[in-house]
Design an enzyme around this catalytic site. Structure first.
Site, mmCIF file in Angstrom:
data_model
loop_
_atom_site.group_PDB
_atom_site.id
_atom_site.type_symbol
_atom_site.label_atom_id
_atom_site.label_comp_id
_atom_site.label_asym_id
_atom_site.label_seq_id
_atom_site.Cartn_x
_atom_site.Cartn_y
_atom_site.Cartn_z
ATOM 1 N N SER A 110 151.702 64.377 88.079
ATOM 2 C CA SER A 110 150.925 65.584 87.776
ATOM 3 C C SER A 110 149.523 65.473 88.360
ATOM 4 O O SER A 110 149.003 64.352 88.529
ATOM 5 C CB SER A 110 150.806 65.754 86.256
ATOM 6 O OG SER A 110 149.900 66.797 85.943
ATOM 7 N N TYR A 153 148.170 61.534 77.981
ATOM 8 C CA TYR A 153 148.926 62.239 79.020
ATOM 9 C C TYR A 153 148.341 61.906 80.400
ATOM 10 O O TYR A 153 149.063 61.557 81.332
ATOM 11 C CB TYR A 153 148.920 63.752 78.781
ATOM 12 C CG TYR A 153 149.780 64.514 79.784
ATOM 13 C CD1 TYR A 153 151.170 64.476 79.695
ATOM 14 C CD2 TYR A 153 149.206 65.232 80.832
ATOM 15 C CE1 TYR A 153 151.963 65.149 80.615
ATOM 16 C CE2 TYR A 153 149.998 65.906 81.760
ATOM 17 C CZ TYR A 153 151.377 65.866 81.641
ATOM 18 O OH TYR A 153 152.168 66.531 82.563
#
Ligand SMILES: NC(=O)c1ccc[n+]([C@@H]2O[C@H](COP(=O)([O-])OP(=O)(O)OC[C@H]3O[C@@H](n4cnc5c(N)ncnc54)[C@H](OP(=O)(O)O)[C@@H]3O)[C@@H](O)[C@H]2O)c1
Length: 260
Positions: free
Chosen positions: A152, A165
């Site tokens: 990501s 995350y």
């Protein structure tokens, strides 16, 4: 050897056969879109996730005999070697692994929850490492194959939003780069996918998405990327590459005061 831009694979013994792809995290979002698109091209797809009902729907909607489903929780890394062997047997080989599985629970600005953090690291990083390592061993022995990992843009910088995350995605991006460097020269390709914001179940609670794309758009670009030979790391959409170059260049003492 893979044909860029084609779903067909060459095999010296069998002639051209459809690409055989294993998708981990296939029950929704980007993973499900990948399965639908690959199946529509006639590829042989192994679709893995925990929600069996979603996987069964995917298989039912796909052209006959294209999608095989397997219930799997990536927290159960011990299951990976035997499951991979079973899948390779069922598909008659394997050309491409896509590790898409990921979780991003919403975390409040003052919330510090080690259990949530551990789950993010286990799914987003350790699960990916378990699958990539096992498949790397297989592909090394065959001197061929492509490993695709969905990381990501969140792994490019430690933003304030969700530390675990960001850390899990930074770890996965670095792992994939390291794997690529190891496998260079052995016939095995490693591709890192860095999506920006994609409209999926993961982002449904986020009010304002920046440059959102659909999972179908993300899947199309991913497939073109791993079948092409140009990109080993691909931002989706591409403009995130420029944005992240700027964001990475911001000094930490300034970055911590920015609400991004
Ligand atoms: N959406 C975005 O804006 C965005 C942006 C950048 C990167 N990404 C990354 O893209 C990937 C796909 O996310 P998405 O947006 O498509 O979200 P999604 O619709 O929530 O899909 C997540 C997938 O991961 C699977 N998964 C989660 N925990 C699992 C576990 N313990 N075992 C096996 N599978 C598990 C889910 O399957 P089950 O729940 O059925 O197991 C589901 O198939 C993730 O790695 C995410 O971090 C997303």
């Amino acid at each position: 050897m893979q044909h860029p831009g084609s779903s067909l694979q060459n095999s010296s013994s069998t002639g051209s056969v459809p690409e055989r792809v294993l998708v981990v995290g296939a029950s929704s979002g980007i993973g499900a879109a990948l399965v639908r698109q690959l199946a529509s091209e006639g590829c042989q797809v192994a679709a893995l996730a925990r929600r069996e009902d979603r996987l069964a729907e995917l298989a039912a909607d796909a052209p006959a005999q294209t999608v095989k489903v397997y219930r799997h929780d990536v927290l159960d890394a011990g299951e990976v070697p035997a499951l991979l062997e079973r899948i390779v047997g069922d598909l008659g080989g394997l050309d491409t692994l896509c590790y898409v599985a990921g979780v991003m629970p919403m975390v409040g600005p003052q919330e510090y929850d080690p259990d949530l953090d551990r789950t993010m690291v286990e799914v987003n990083l350790l699960g990916g490492m378990a699958w990539c390592a096992e498949v790397a061993r297989l592909f090394l022995s065959e001197r061929r194959g492509t490993i695709v990992g969905v990381s990501s843009v969140a792994g490019e910088r430690g933003r304030r939003m969700n530390p675990a995350y960001h850390a899990s995605k930074a770890g996965f991006s670095t792992y994939l780069e390291s794997l690529r460097n190891r496998l260079e020269g052995h016939g095995v390709r490693v591709v890192t996918i860095l999506p920006g914001m994609v409209k999926t179940e993961m982002t449904r609670e986020i009010d304002k998405l920046v440059w959102p794309i659909t999972p179908e758009q993300a899947a199309r670009t991913m497939i073109a990327t791993w079948r092409g030979s140009f990109w080993s790391t691909r931002f989706i959409p591409l403009r995130w590459c420029l944005v992240m170059a700027v964001i990475r260049a911001i000094p930490s003492r300034i970055f911590r005061h920015l609400n991004i």
